[in-house]
Structures are given as structure tokens and as C-alpha cells.
Design a protein around this motif. Structure first.
Motif, short mmCIF file in Angstrom:
data_model
loop_
_atom_site.label_atom_id
_atom_site.label_comp_id
_atom_site.label_asym_id
_atom_site.label_seq_id
_atom_site.Cartn_x
_atom_site.Cartn_y
_atom_site.Cartn_z
N ARG B 27 28.30 31.06 45.72
CA ARG B 27 27.57 31.96 44.81
C ARG B 27 27.88 33.43 45.11
O ARG B 27 27.07 34.32 44.80
CB ARG B 27 26.06 31.70 44.87
N MET B 28 29.04 33.68 45.69
CA MET B 28 29.44 35.05 45.98
C MET B 28 29.88 35.73 44.67
O MET B 28 30.23 35.07 43.70
CB MET B 28 30.61 35.06 46.97
N PRO B 29 29.89 37.06 44.63
CA PRO B 29 30.38 37.75 43.45
C PRO B 29 31.84 37.41 43.17
O PRO B 29 32.60 37.14 44.10
CB PRO B 29 30.20 39.24 43.80
N VAL B 30 32.23 37.42 41.91
CA VAL B 30 33.61 37.17 41.52
C VAL B 30 34.31 38.51 41.33
O VAL B 30 33.81 39.38 40.62
CB VAL B 30 33.68 36.34 40.22
N ARG B 31 35.44 38.67 42.00
CA ARG B 31 36.20 39.91 41.93
C ARG B 31 37.66 39.61 41.65
O ARG B 31 38.20 38.69 42.26
CB ARG B 31 36.14 40.66 43.28
N GLN B 32 38.31 40.37 40.82
CA GLN B 32 39.75 40.23 40.63
C GLN B 32 40.50 40.97 41.73
O GLN B 32 41.59 40.59 42.14
CB GLN B 32 40.18 40.80 39.27
N ALA B 34 40.96 42.60 45.43
CA ALA B 34 40.55 42.34 46.82
C ALA B 34 40.31 43.61 47.63
O ALA B 34 39.89 43.53 48.79
CB ALA B 34 41.60 41.48 47.51
N THR B 35 40.55 44.74 47.05
CA THR B 35 40.39 45.98 47.80
C THR B 35 38.97 46.09 48.34
O THR B 35 38.00 45.93 47.61
CB THR B 35 40.69 47.20 46.90
N GLY B 36 38.88 46.37 49.60
CA GLY B 36 37.58 46.54 50.21
C GLY B 36 36.95 45.25 50.70
O GLY B 36 35.91 45.27 51.34
N LEU B 37 37.58 44.14 50.40
CA LEU B 37 37.04 42.86 50.85
C LEU B 37 37.41 42.59 52.31
O LEU B 37 38.52 42.87 52.73
CB LEU B 37 37.60 41.71 50.02
N ASP B 38 36.50 41.97 53.01
CA ASP B 38 36.81 41.45 54.34
C ASP B 38 37.34 40.02 54.25
O ASP B 38 38.26 39.64 54.96
CB ASP B 38 35.56 41.47 55.23
N ILE B 39 36.71 39.25 53.39
CA ILE B 39 37.11 37.85 53.25
C ILE B 39 37.20 37.52 51.77
O ILE B 39 36.27 37.79 51.00
CB ILE B 39 36.09 36.90 53.93
N ALA B 40 38.32 36.94 51.40
CA ALA B 40 38.53 36.50 50.03
C ALA B 40 38.47 34.98 49.99
O ALA B 40 39.21 34.31 50.71
CB ALA B 40 39.89 36.98 49.52
N LEU B 41 37.56 34.45 49.16
CA LEU B 41 37.50 33.01 48.92
C LEU B 41 38.36 32.73 47.70
O LEU B 41 38.20 33.36 46.65
CB LEU B 41 36.06 32.59 48.66
N LEU B 42 39.26 31.80 47.82
CA LEU B 42 40.15 31.51 46.68
C LEU B 42 40.34 30.01 46.54
O LEU B 42 40.20 29.25 47.49
CB LEU B 42 41.51 32.19 46.86
N GLY B 91 38.85 34.10 42.66
CA GLY B 91 39.44 33.20 41.66
C GLY B 91 40.48 32.28 42.25
O GLY B 91 40.50 32.04 43.46
N ASP B 92 41.34 31.76 41.39
CA ASP B 92 42.35 30.79 41.84
C ASP B 92 43.72 31.44 41.93
O ASP B 92 44.08 32.29 41.08
CB ASP B 92 42.43 29.62 40.86
N ALA B 93 44.48 31.02 42.91
CA ALA B 93 45.88 31.44 42.99
C ALA B 93 46.62 30.89 41.78
O ALA B 93 46.30 29.81 41.28
CB ALA B 93 46.51 30.90 44.27
N PRO B 94 47.61 31.62 41.28
CA PRO B 94 48.40 31.11 40.16
C PRO B 94 49.26 29.94 40.62
O PRO B 94 49.79 29.95 41.72
CB PRO B 94 49.25 32.30 39.75
N VAL B 95 49.36 28.95 39.75
CA VAL B 95 50.16 27.76 40.07
C VAL B 95 50.94 27.32 38.84
O VAL B 95 50.61 27.70 37.72
CB VAL B 95 49.27 26.58 40.52
#
Lengths: 331, 331, 331, 331, 331, 331
Positions: B27-32, B34-42, B91-95
Motif C-alpha cells: 500500500r505504498m505510494p505509486v511513483r514513476q 525514483a528520485t529521492g527514493l531509498d527503496i523502490a518496490l517493483l 510499477g513494473d519493469a518493462p518486459v
């Protein structure tokens, strides 16, 4: 209290196969009237106090079905409930599925009536809020027993205060309300299997401050089932107490059909061993709650739930029989 | 690294029920960005490198949903990831679902971008080949960290060379490739829970010769979770390392939704205990892979997977916070 | 109303596979703020007014997922909603899952806010009571439009008065309440697909007396989809109207995931044909309700529901575009 | 072509129950060698060209199982395939599940070998790209037959050019490739049941320009099954043709187990009637594709798929027998 | 007994993916004729002796499918069955699904034929009554081996006398019949994992009086898997013995697909460890029974069952190889 | 025959929710004693005569559950069964699940007893062989009514002679036996919906020669439901007749939970229309058979089956009431 053969016995699976006949809890006779009963098995088909996933309104029906897999005698204690007590399925408590407050009143009145007729109750939920009107009904129908001790199997403490800003009556709050109302003695409450991520670091503070003995899953694993049962008996003491079994104390693989699954729970084998370790408890009522069939798979949860109902029925029947014996002939 | 209240926090389940709102990881905020992020969930929704049963392309979506059951605070360590780090779902990595090689390139570039922006990554697979482009992306976006150590939970070693005669890039080969490419230090790799019948008696020879520490399920059972965790920390050492959790390390009853189930695996309770035993590890990235929703039942696997994601997020947030603290103000 | 390329468009399935990316309704952009929107897609994750089987609280999440199977352009009308209107997923309306009355208020306020910002709403339920706060919110946020006509696809009339003795607000009563409150003009209501056994011979009396045009499934079958659509347009007339689609109008084989299944319903092909026959209707809002994922199987119901959402979105976008065109430049 | 009793016949369900014995297509004998066969039944367990939901790699196994429900004789035409032709299950074509291009080559070679041995092929997919290597293999193994006509049941035209920017070989492109390669005569292609939302208004432009006869579901419904079949025979003409049946031409309630479900499709009854209307077609090969067991429910899709395989086998056996008869004794 | 390369080997999963090719037990070659075989794998698709939930008639087909997940070599013992013995899948025993007595005769004759041809049998049930005709067939086809010892994994003793008043042949009676017929030596029978509620306190009396060693689940838990295996070897002794594995010895979460689930059973890890502890047993035949696919979920039971089949095949192949070795060259 | 308020009425869903209370057929009162009943609803939980997929032993329990969705009044005819007749659920007929012949005797005796007490029977199977002992029991308990006519909905004719070489009593033979025994008049039998591949071209020869009117699904589709119903009434004539509804007459998408699914069947809407077209038939007994819950999905089959039970109950109640009326007061 009696085992004379005239009292109706459960349907025999070697005569009528277990998949046959309209299902009742443990294949016991269905009675509208609790008069003369020692133990009343009832359903409480209600889930409108659920904050997460619903479906426990179907719990009683599914548990009746799964309980037809149970046979008459406990394999370890050799207790035979229907030989010790007069037991019947008294149907479901009346509910209003769209009205929490009215359901609290209806269930309380129904249970009070059963108790006033002399029956002790073993209820199949339903969501966990339903323990509250059962406890209220017991207090009304059997005055003088309480405040009760509580042996509480669960992943969650269920002692929150408010949900969604305004709601005091949810399946996350029943035991706080019951303590506030004097139905339970917090010093004689033990909660077993507590786990799962927290809303905040203080989630358990109220419960701990109130004196509840919280046994996390980590502590339970450390101690082992026998020691947990011993500790539960110690906390609950010798006075009358209630047992509530939230099926989500089991790991989701053993109980996927529940509202708030938490990974890392008990196995049924552990749970059965802990329950068997409670023999001798002065049990006067019990419930198994939070079985939610729409989320179940292959009946795994229903089978586990029905098994726990049977284990608890053996405890309750023994407890009732002890009391009758203690009172002597004519009680 | 910060906990100031201005950084967006996860949605609160006591305000917005857990079944409500479009789901994101934890339930973390969704961001396009990553600037300023410590941890990116993808998420990495890809399964075309699967040699057996597919479906892990749906893993990220299902894990987002199940992760809404997680609350903010770890029940044992009391770690609160969003209080330690700036975390978002990017979000999701492009595939390209029909092209393995192109997907390797796309995921690598995506992860490299996140790392270059300063974020550490916690990825939800996808099949296990996806660990390879993540490691490549980390090496490109955060040069100087590697070669990394690896704590690897899995039923399988995933260090095969070729499949079907010609294929070097499958979900059974990522760690051989990663070692060959210098992304991982084989002497600092520990594989935990290895089991299952073998293609041949030499299946593990290459891995063992390379210096990987293989802990079979039998050894893990012998030692117990705490000692396994200690051994893992010993092997991985103090330098930066990666953690990869293949859900098939769990027994199929706890994780039916996976590509290559092997009977006789861990319980979630064991897995959680081992993960908790890894506190202090110098973790700089992680993934949970091989959750295949089409083979799941009642969400059992998704719940287990989301729980492991949460456990690992707590480890990663602590690790990141330690680093920030070590660097001092302004880092 | 616009199609300039600067407005965010849905995610393209030939670039990002349909199983990838966090799901939103029709893969539209997610916006918290409705300002500038022509159409707001929202979820209402609520089922506590359900008298029978629950679970529609999970409807919005599942419909978001299934709607990612939809592409941009309608195959018959060639309408492309995102080319005609500014559309976004505005998330879920706030609810209290254990309090019907409070949820009525929260949803009404949320919808009123969207409408006041200029957006027309297409809601995904949730149970059918949720049409009531939507209609209230529209009346508050867009005064002057009502009382509205209603095209109502359903197995049930949902015009009962009381349930369980005391409850006026259930998923069986919304349209009686809406008529009593002046939100709907009963003479311009058409109910399509009504069927199922009755509580009593007079079940439909109030509705018929109020002037509602009830088209039973038998009449619909007799007339065929085109004539049903024509009759619906005739009854609804030229003034603004609302469309509500209860998924239980479909046969249980096509929509097992619903609260009150009734054998003998529409096929999706018939439903789509009827919806397509409604082009030209002065539609100002709509909903698809009663999708209950826990009772679904293989996503059949979710796919049908998402398809109906798409069909209705095309109608609503056309209706909105017509209005904009009629108002001329600058509207 | 023969019915002499020495040729192995399918297992008889009145002797060996249908759930017994290792399953093969239609319970036909399993042969490695196609020499002497009139018709070879084969599986193509491949899904790596799937742009949406995978799982068709399990199609052949599941269809073998479900096809054991089929008996020997067609109920309407009274055709008995095994009395007309020598038929066997030749197993599965070789595939590489992680390599599209290599699989194209392997399947082509396998089919070419079967055809060169004299067998016509009826293939069970696998995703729809697999029609391409089958057509290539037929052209190689049976030179002189093509370019073929095509009767194509499907929700989708499968004549796209590129997916994900770079991919020319997916389950959405086989018939464009086949036309480009001269394997099919576009003027003799008929596509039946086309429906579903579009990526853009021009999705079908290439196909229409190429001369393909597209029959949308709406046109099919208008005409009825018999007229659709007649039109299909008209378009395909008297020269040799291929039949491909994508299970997603059925509505998702009848075929949930498929990769790209589209609401509003055919019923199996309609499909069977159309297939039966194709008697007399000069059929020289066929396939049933896109059955994806992981998304199936209760075997509904597998049963539908196996039924279509049986219907088509009857057509193919008749066609082959006609040819043999035309050639006279000794052919 | 041989490992020369000319004997057909199982299909190799690194060449032909595990989901491909018509399934046979362990991907072994399918043979009609047992001549020259060391071990015959067979199915017994029968469930008409089931007193509770049916469905095991589908067991052999499902176990063939799941067994394709097994590879060639045991991960702990490194036994490679197909290198030690000539093994084939000989198909299913003939049955009459509506006639218990006739099926007993047919299965006995089929097994007798296999044994007479020199093959030892590993059967996949089917309900547990099927152990009886297997034992009869072994006694007829391999005279001189019996009476056999028995290692029996089960929740139930299966030594009842009568069901439903008149029925002597049910899945609850096979071992009583086998003892009465002199096929088994009761003093060399060990039953492992017995649990579940009882019809009466004397349920086990006959078995105990006959000399059977009953190890309840409680005793097994107390001792641990290694000690249980040691005790089983002690009881069975050095003479030839049979091993029967009823899948319901596992907990329902690990084996929901069975006829008479009992909560509180073994985990697969425990079962595998016990089986591995039986190395050295003089095993001459075995079965895995009571896998009932219609009640399974996500293939959990089938995977567990196939794994047990593989474990037991390794034991049986070792036992057979020892015998051959003992007999010396030319045996 | 009576509607006086003193006779117990079904449970009212607006008072007690449909998911509450122990389930009985149509929520009617449960009675052991048939005295005074006009119509007895009974289950026959038996499937051991099934040649294909089992599970119908669970049919009665599941149909009781699903039938709680039915309300009191028919939506088209406005018939209210419980207002016309005294109706109760008399439980399940006694069966022996492992003995076909004994079950035939037990069921016959049970039904004969009900009929002798004055009740007409509506049975829920169970497999289709169970129609035979019901017809025998009716002949014994109500002598003078037969031989009866038969309206038979089914995919299969069920007039085979032998299965598996020796078995005369299976679910594929009941009506051949019933004709041979003089229970049915073949000239007054109509079979509706016959379809599915054949064992041989002569499968229907005996039935046709006997004079049975076979209406294939193709003929039914050609004629339409109303004409089929008219033809059925014509064939059955004015004398007493029986109605048997095999759920497999529906397409597998509408009834996956059955033993022998055949693609291309009726929709429930068609079936309901045909049943409604039978009003006026001189019906004296009926059954709904072959509902097999283990193969069902999402309760689709159970809902369809319960709906057919309700439709047929309305027909039977009308027929019984007509008779009572014809006999005049005091009858």
C-alpha cells in the motif's frame, strides 16, 4: 447429566454413511427446545462486523457438513461426548445480516434462553464479534458464573478500540468490550498464537496493561504445545472460563478460509495437542469462529474447524460431567 | 534516509479497509520517478524463461493485492520500514513476454535507472531468471558494490548450464550466469532448502566446485532455523549482498502456486524465522520470485509471498538506514 | 471534452502487456483530483447491505484487474472513450465496512465531490445499495439533472421495503428509496431481465403501482435484445437518465460470482447487444454492481463485468461528448 | 484407407472405463512411427508466443485426458473415424519452451516428417502461433497441396504484424506470416466469430485488404450457424484447406481456460453445428488451439476442446476417406 | 537386473519438458507385456469400495501426470531406479467400477500375471481395498514369499470387519481380510500415523489382539521420524514385506484430495524421512492409495502422492537389486 | 390437500437469511414420518452404479444447501407449492455405498413406505440408476398407478443392457430394466435432449424398437422449447407419469458437476421453459439426478439443480392438488 440410551445419539457412520442425511453438528439430533439439554450446539451465521474479508456467515452450514466426518469417540482421551451429556444441535441464532447492533441483541437473547434452560453452549461462528453476545447471553442466562476466564486461540488480540474512526463493535474489538462490561476477568485471559504485522508498535499495549497474558507464536514455538497448555491452565485458573478458537490461529495453508489470514501459524496437530492439554479446565462455554467458506479450498478449513469443534466438545462435555458428578445424583 | 512525516506513508487499514483502493506493494505510494527514493518496490511480470509450469507473469499483480494484508510494523523486530526509508511502488519493469533476451535488456536498464537514482530495489517476480538482469542493473547503476554475496532460498540451485540443448538463459541458470559475469562472489553464496529429485548425480557439482555453500533441506532441518540463519550470515560475510527468495523453497501445501513444486519444503514459520535471523546482513537488494497465481489455491501462495516480501523489506530498510546513519547527516 | 494528445491515454497493450503494471479501470491514469475530468471511474468496495451472499467488497479490485483485458476501441460502434473524453480512475469511494448508514453518507459525499468538479461517474460495486448514495451524490453535485430515468438490468426489482423486520437499507431496497426521495422518476424506470422465485405473489406490486416498466426474462426472450433496447429507450425518454447493471441479470454460468444467483438469465452476448442498442440514450451516470469475486470461478464473472463496464463507458463517453458538442466550443 | 479389423482400434469404454488406462487422444493407439497412418493426432505443448495469459503448454495433456470421454461414433453423421482411417496418437511435437524460433523449426520438422510418411495431421495446441509451423511442415512434407484455404474459428483475426515493438512471431501474428510465406491463399480464408475490443480502428485493415472474409460474431449471430457454415464452404472453395479452431471463439463461460477470453462468444452447440455444416470440405489438416488448463475450471474448457477435436476428426477422416476412394483401390 | 543402456530409460526433462508427451508413471516406457521387467508400475482405477468420499478411480491418471515432475535420481540416497532395474508402466489393472467382487478377481489375476512374469509391482490406487487383490495376486504369482510383513502408513487401521451391516469388502477392511487369508503375518505388521475420532472405544481391539503394532500419530510425534522408521524395520523384520502408503496419513492441508481426511497428520517432509529410513527393508511390492483428484486442490495431493511413489520406487528398486546381486550373475 | 396455516411452512428468507439454519430441501420442515404428507422430498445419496465419474452421493446434501436460495412462489405460474400441498423433507433413503443390489432393495422399500403413507415423492439423486428403485417403490406403495409414462430429460438414453461385460444395473441401464419389469410403458416415454458420441451406430436401436420417442438435441433446437414440451405431453398422454431430470441434459458450462458431461446441451433457460410447458401433465412422482458436487465449480450445477427441483415441485404440487380437487372434499 446422563448416558442412558433413551437420549438420542448421533447418527452412526457405519449404518448411515457420513455423506448421507441432512447435516447437523456432529450428526447430533436437531432440537428447537433446549430444555433438558446439557450442551447446545449452535451456529451464528453472521459476518457484518468483519473489517477485512467476509464470508463467515456461511461458517455454520459448512461446519455442520464437515462435522459429519467426526465419529463418536475421542482417539486419545476416549471421551465420548454423547455418552456423558445430552447434546443437540439447536440450529442457528437469529441474526440480521445488515445490522450489527440488532444482531448483538438477538444473539444475546438466544444464548440467554439456552443457558436459562440449562444448556451450556458451543457456538460455531460467524465472525469473532459473536463471542461478545454469547458472553453477554451467558451472563444473563447463567448469572453468577462470571466474570469468566478466557483461553483464546488467535493470530490477533481482538482488543482494539475503534475501527474506521467510529466503529466500536467489529471482529477486532470483542474482548475489549467484554472486559469493559465485566464479562471477562482480564487477569485470567490468555491469548495464544498472536502474530502478524502491526498497525503500530502499541497495538498490544491496552491488552497488556489490562493484564492479559499474550503468548506470541514465537513464544508458543519456543515452549511447545504442552507447556503452552499448562500456562493457559495456570492463567485461566480454577474458576469458570470460556474458550474461543479463532481458526486464523492456524497457518493459512491449514485454514485458507478465514477473514484475516496471517502466515506462520500453528499446524492443526499443534492446536489439537494444546486443546488436549486443557483437560481439567473449568470450561462453561466455547466457540470456534472465523471459518469463511468462500475463501476455503477443498474444505481444508472446514475440516480443521470441525475437528476443533469436536476436540472442544470433548472438553466441554467432560467439564459439564464433572460438575454434574460433583453435584451428585439429581443435579 | 528520513522519517519526516512529509514523505507519503502507506494507506492505513484502520481508515481505508485493506480490500479497498487500487493495490500497490505494501500500500505504498505509486511513483514513476525514483528520485529521492531509498527503496523502490517493483514488479517483473515475466515467465518466458520457465522450463516447467508458467504463470509467474501474474506474480506482481497478485502480490500487490495480497500485500495489502500487511500492516506497517514488524511484530517481532518492531521495524517500521516506511518510518526508516522513503519507499514507493515504481510499477513494473518493462518486459517482452515473447522474447527472453530483449527482456533481459529491458529489465537491466530499468533497474539500472532506479539504482542510478539512488534507490535500492526489492523486486517481485516473475521467474527466477529475473534475478540476473536485476543483478546486472544493480552493477551498472551502483558500480562498486559488487561482486555481491547471495543468500538464496530455494528448492533448486539454479546453476545449470543449458536447457533443451541450446538455451543458456532459463530460470534454472541465473546464478551460473551471474557468477560467470562476476556479479556474484561464489564463495559468498549460500543456498538454503535445496531438495528434489535430480536429473543426474552430478547436478550440484558445478555449484559445489564453484564454492557455493549448499544447505539441503535435510541439513536445514537438522540445524534448525536459527543455526541456518547464522550460517548464512557467516557465508555472506560483511560485504554487500543480495537476497533472493524463491517461493518454491516452501512446501507445496504452503506454496502450490509455483512453477516447480517439490514436496518436503519449509513451512512459512521456518522461513520467517530464518529471514528474521538475517538481521544485520549488509543487504543492498532483494527479490521474491516464482509466485505463479494460476496454480495457486485460495491465495495461499500469494499470502506467503507477500509476507516474505514484507519480512525482506524490513531487513532491507534496516540495512539502508544503517548505511545512512553510518554516513551521517546529509548523506 | 477533448481528444488532444496531451490528456493521458490508457496503457497500450501492444507495448505493456495486459498482465503488467498496477491495474486501474481500463488501464486509465489514476487521479486523486477530478478537476478537468469528463468521466470518473470509481470503485465502491462495500457489501454490508447484502442480505444473501457477501463478497462484493472485492468487486472493484477484481474489476480493475479484469478490465486490463479491454482495449481502446469498441469493436462495433468504433467508439474510443479516451479519444472522446478525459477519463481517469479516481480510486475507491470511502466506506465503513461495518456501518451501512455511515457508508451511505461517505459515498454520497465522495460522488457529490466528483460531480461538483465536473465529472460524470461510472462506478464499480459493491452491492446494489450503492446505487442509492451515487444517485444522492449526483443530485447534490449536479443539481438540476433529476429526477432521473433509469435503465436497470437485474434479476431482481430491488424495490422491497424492509428486510429482517427493521432494515430499510439493503441491496434489495435501493430503488424504492430513490423513488421515495425523488431521485428517480418511476415512470421512466425500466427493469430488464427480472426473474427468480418470489417471496410472495405481490413482490412486484409496489413497483408496478409506482409505474415502473418491468420486463421479465420471459418477455425479454420473447422480444429479443433489439426490441428490449428499443423499449428501454422509449421508457427512459430523452431526459437525463442513469444506467445500473447488476451482474446477476446474467445466468449463473456466466456470472457465478454474485450474491443472489438466479438460473435462467441472459447470456453476455444478449446483454452486450441490449447495451449497444441503448446508443443515443441521454446517459449521465452508471454503475456495474454485485460482482462478488469470492464466489467467482476462473474469473468468468470478472471478465463479464469488465466487459459490461467497457460497453457502458462507451455509451457514457458518447453521451458526454454529445452534450459538449451541443454546448459548442468553450463548453 | 481401411477399416479392416487388424488396425488397432480405440479403447472401448464399455470394457475399460473412460477414467482408466494411460490417456491418449480419443483413446487411439500410441505410435512413434507414422508410417501407414492416415491421420496423426499430435500435441504441441508450447505457449511462449503468448502475449497475454500463458498455460497452453498443458493443453495437449489435458485434451488427451478429456478426449477419453469421447466414444467411437458421431451422433449425427454416424461417421466412425477409426473405421474410415488408420489413426494414432503420435505423441507431442518437440519444443523448446524458452525459445520461439527454435520451436518453430522443431515443430515444422516434426510435422513435415509425419506428412512425408503419408499422415494428415490433427494437432492439439499450444498457442495459436503453432498453426504456422504446422502449415510450414505440411508444405514441406506434402508439396503440391498449397497454398491452402483456411476455415478459422476465433475471437481474433491473428493477423497482426508486430507485438511489443519487435516481435513478429506471436500468437497474434501466425496467419499474416502464413500468407506472406505463401502457405495460405488469403482469398480462401474465412474467419468466424471475430469480436472483442480493438487496439485501434484499423486492427482488421490488413486482413480485409488481403482479401480475408471476416465474419464477426454479430454477423454470425445474424446469419445463424448453418448459413455461416455455408459461407465458409463457399469461401474455402473446393481446393485443399486447413481448419483451425481457437477455443476462445467460445464464450468465456464455455471456455474460461484460454489466454485471451472475450465475452460474448459462441456456445459449443453453435460451434458444433457450424463444424457439422462443413462436411464436404476438402480438409487436409486441422488444429484446436489455445486451451489453457491453468485457467480452466471444472474441466469445462477441456471438455469443449476435446469435443471440437472429435468433431474435426470426423470431418478430416471423411475427407481423407473420400480422397482414398477417389484414387481407387491401391491408393 | 541391469543398467545396460539398451533398456529404455525415462524421458529426460532437459530434452522433453516435463509437461510434454503422453504421461506415464515416472515417464517410464509403457509396456503391455511384463516379460523381462523387474518392476511393473500399474494403476488400479477403482473406488467403489469407498465408504466415505469417492474419486480415487481418477488417482492413477492424476499420479501419472504429477509423476512427470520427478527426475531420475533420489536427492539423498542417490539411488537411480531405472539404472538398477528394468521398469515400465504396464497400464491399469482391469476393473469393473460397479462391481466390487468382480474387480477383486480381475485385479488379482492381473497382478498374478505380472508377478508370474517376474515383475514386482508398485501400484497406484485406487481405494485401499485394492491392496487386498494385489496381495492375493502376489501370493498366486510369486508363491513362497508370504505371508508378508507390512509397513502401513495410514490415518486408519483398515482392519474393520463389516460396514453397513453386510459388507465385508470395503476400503476399511482390507488388512483384516488379508490376515484372515494368511497373506500377511500380523506380528510383522506396523501401522504408522493412526489417528482420528473413533466409532467406538474398541475400534482397534481386533488389530491389537492380532498382534499388529499400532503407532499412533501421537507416538510418532513423540519418537520422531527416524525412530519410527527404525521401529517399523524392527517389526517388519528381515523377511519379505509389503509397503502400503495411504495418502491420508498426511494432514489434509498436504493431502486434501482423499476420501477420509483426518486433521493432524504427517507433513510430507516427515513422511519422506520415514520412508528414507526404511532402506534395507526386504520390500517385494508396494502401493500408494487413496489419492482422490476430485477433492484435490492445485494438485497438492497429486504432487505429494507422486513424490511418495518415487521414494518407494527407490526403495523397491534397491531391494530388487539386492536380491539380484545376492543371486549372482545370470539371476 | 390443504393450505391451512397450521401446516408447517418453509422458512422465510426475509426473516431468517437464506444462508442460516440447517438446510433442508426448499427450507421445508424435516419429518421422519410421512403420514399426512402430500409430497415427500427425499435424497438418495448413492453413486456406486456410475460407470464414469462418481460423486453424486454428495448430491442431496449440496442440493439441500442450494435449494435454500429458492423462495416460496413460482415467478411465472405463481404456483406456491407449500400452499397447495403438505410438503416435508423426509431425509435420505438408506443406502449401502459399496453394494448396488442391496441399495436397490433399501431405496425401493423406503419409497414404498412413503407412498404407502400417502406421499408422492420428489427425489434428489444420486446417480440415475436410482430412478429404478423409486419406480419399483412407487409400484409397490401405490399399486394401480402404472405402468407409468415418462418424461425424461437427459443427454443419454440410459437404456443400455450391460456394462463391463456383466453388469445389468448401472446408471446407463435403469429405463431398460424398468420397461422390462413393466414399471414404464415404453410407448409413453419421451427422451429429451439426447446427444453425445456413440459407442456404436446401434446405441439407440433397442430404445427406438421399444417405442420410445427420442428427441435429440438437434430436434429440440429445431422445434424450440414450447414445441418440445407439447410433444412431451402428447407422448406421455393423460395417464399417470413420472418425470426424471438428469442434470447432464444441460451443457457442461451450466452443469459441470455431473458424471458424464456432453458438450452442446440445453441452457437452464431452455430447460425451465420446457418444464413450465409441462403444466397439466398427470405427474405422480419425479427426480433430479446426476448432480455431482466434487466436479462442480462455484455451485453452478447445484444452483441449476435446485432450480429444476423447484420447477418440478411446482408441477408435482399442482398435479397432486388437481387430483385432490377432483376427488372432492374429504379426499
Amino acid at each position: 447429566m446422563t448416558s442412558e440410551p433413551t437420549w438420542p445419539q448421533p447418527i452412526d457412520g457405519t449404518v448411515t454413511p457420513r455423506f448421507a442425511a441432512p447435516p447437523s453438528f456432529m450428526r447430533m439430533p436437531v432440537r428447537q427446545d433446549a430444555t433438558g439439554l446439557d450442551i447446545a450446539l449452535l451456529g451464528i451465521p453472521f459476518d457484518a462486523a468483519t473489517t477485512n474479508r467476509p464470508g463467515t456467515r456461511h461458517g455454520p452450514r459448512e461446519l455442520r457438513g464437515a462435522s459429519t466426518l467426526m465419529r463418536r469417540v475421542h482417539p486419545v482421551s476416549l471421551v465420548e461426548p454423547a455418552a456423558l451429556c445430552r447434546i443437540a444441535d439447536v440450529g442457528d441464532a437469529p441474526v440480521n445480516p445488515v445490522d450489527v447492533m440488532e444482531t448483538l441483541a438477538r444473539v444475546e437473547a438466544f444464548v440467554a434462553g439456552l443457558c436459562a434452560a440449562g444448556a451450556w453452549t458451543l457456538a460455531a461462528g460467524g465472525d469473532h464479534l459473536m463471542s461478545l453476545p454469547v458472553l453477554r447471553g451467558m451472563a444473563r442466562g447463567m448469572p453468577g458464573f462470571g466474570p469468566l476466564g478466557l483461553v483464546h486461540f488467535d493470530a490477533h488480540s481482538d482488543t482494539s478500540d475503534l475501527y474506521f474512526g467510529t466503529s466500536r463493535y467489529t471482529h477486532g474489538t470483542p474482548f475489549r468490550r467484554a472486559i469493559e462490561e465485566g464479562l471477562l476477568d482480564p487477569k485470567r485471559i490468555v491469548q495464544i498464537g498472536i502474530r502478524g504485522s502491526l498497525y503500530g508498535v502499541d497495538d498490544m499495549a491496552w491488552a497488556r496493561d489490562a493484564g492479559i497474558r499474550i503468548m506470541t507464536i514465537e513464544e508458543c514455538e519456543e515452549l511447545g504445545p504442552d507447556a503452552v497448555a499448562a500456562e493457559a491452565r495456570r492463567v485461566a485458573g480454577g474458576a469458570p472460563c470460556y474458550l474461543t478458537f479463532d481458526i486464523d490461529c492456524l497457518d493459512p495453508a491449514f485454514a485458507p478460509g478465514t477473514g484475516t489470514p496471517e502466515a506462520g501459524g500453528f499446524t492443526p496437530r499443534e492446536a489439537m495437542r494444546m486443546l488436549r492439554g486443557l483437560r481439567g479446565l473449568n470450561l462453561v462455554g466455547a466457540d470456534v469462529v472465523e471459518v469463511s467458506p468462500p475463501y476455503d479450498s477443498a474444505g481444508i478449513t472446514a475440516i480443521a474447524g470441525a475437528t476443533m469443534l469436536f476436540e472442544i466438545l470433548c472438553l466441554l462435555a467432560e467439564s459439564r460431567a464433572r460438575l454434574a458428578e460433583a453435584k451428585g445424583p439429581g443435579a
